[in-house]
Design a protein around this motif. Structure first.
Motif: not given
Length: 332
Positions: A85, A89, A110
């Motif tokens: 991440l 993100s 995500r």
């Protein structure tokens, strides 16, 4: 870093009030290895949270008094110690009502914020949409030409249920609590919509709206609406029991008609469910919902409140019928 947070101050008796919420400033630690620092962008408020304010045993642990309330949150990664991440993100997860928080990268997911508005991953493409998807398609299994009735049809789940039923080729009847919501349901393609608050003969109105009886019932509300629908069940009807918002703030157990005889005589199936029952199949649901959304067959509907300080008010508004579609709070 310090951040503003909202705690559960006390457990409500009956309808929750602003007194149940306490604002406090707390320190946020620096992220450790495998963690990310998150800036909250959208907070979800949902009826199920009322149950978590109670100490009663349920399918999920209650909120702790004096600790932050938590729920669905869309956030942006502003500092990362995870290769999975990177900074920037956009993620969704079950996170505390805080302006900033630290989470394990494995605890959030995500989302493709370039494919739909980020807030939709709390609604149409998130938990409510998945609730509609699995409850209708897995439990009710509607067939083209059948009649589907949805209570609480203008809510986050109900709006998606109705649209999915239309995709399946069904006749769809929804109930809602205002003329504006009824008009909105019809604009989305519902065949019939009924204002349960102003209709003097609710049972008669439902019978007229479903002249061939009811094959599938998606129940978000319970109470008098459900009692009336049960009188219209066809042979082998299927009922997805998703919510009972009409009773969430009751201080005494409500007494109503006993449905077992009607279910028996019609060989109907009644199944309660929680969307987490289908956790292993969530990717399937998200994929299908995203495809229908991209094709223009599903529309996301939201009631957006602005400002972190307005989260309690947005939550309390759920029980006054103030939202159409998914209720979210835009924080940043």
């Amino acid at each position: 870093m310090n951040t503003k947070t909202i705690l559960l101050a006390s457990r409500p008796v009956g309808v929750p009030t602003a007194a149940q919420f306490q604002f406090e400033t707390r320190a946020v630690p620096a992220p450790a290895a495998g963690q990310v620092l998150l800036k909250t962008r959208y907070v979800s408020v949902d009826p199920y949270m009322r149950g978590r304010m109670s100490a009663a045993k349920s399918y999920v642990a209650p909120f702790a008094v004096g600790e932050p309330i938590a729920g669905g949150v869309v956030a942006e990664v502003v500092e990362s110690r995870s290769e999975q991440l990177p900074v920037g993100s956009v993620v969704v997860g079950n996170l505390p009502w805080q302006e900033h928080s630290v989470a394990d990268a494995s605890a959030v997911q995500r989302v493709p914020a370039d494919q739909a508005p980020a807030s939709y991953f709390l609604g149409l493409l998130g938990m409510p949409g998945l609730t509609a998807y699995f409850g209708l398609l897995d439990i009710c299994q509607p067939q083209a030409g059948e009649t589907v009735v949805v209570s609480g049809a203008a809510g986050a789940v109900g709006l998606v249920v109705g649209q999915l039923a239309k995709i399946q080729g069904c006749r769809v009847v929804g109930t809602a609590g205002s003329d504006e919501k009824v008009a909105h349901l019809r604009a989305l393609g519902f065949d019939e919509a009924i204002n349960y608050k102003t209709t003097p003969d609710l049972a008669g109105a439902l019978a007229a709206a479903a002249p061939n009886g009811v094959d599938c019932y998606f129940d978000n509300v319970g109470g008098a609406i459900t009692d009336a629908v049960y009188d219209l069940l066809n042979k082998h009807a299927r009922i997805a029991l998703c919510g009972q918002i009409s009773t969430y703030n009751a201080t005494e157990a409500p007494v109503g008609p006993r449905p077992e005889g009607k279910l028996l005589k019609t060989s109907s199936k009644l199944q309660g469910f929680i969307v987490s029952d289908y956790y292993a199949r969530w990717p399937e649901g998200v994929k299908k919902l995203t495809e229908w959304y991209a094709a223009g067959q599903l529309k996301g509907e939201e009631t957006v409140t602005e400002g972190f300080d307005q989260i309690p008010a947005a939550f309390l508004g759920l029980f006054q019928g103030e939202n159409t579609g998914k209720a979210v709070v835009k924080v940043a």
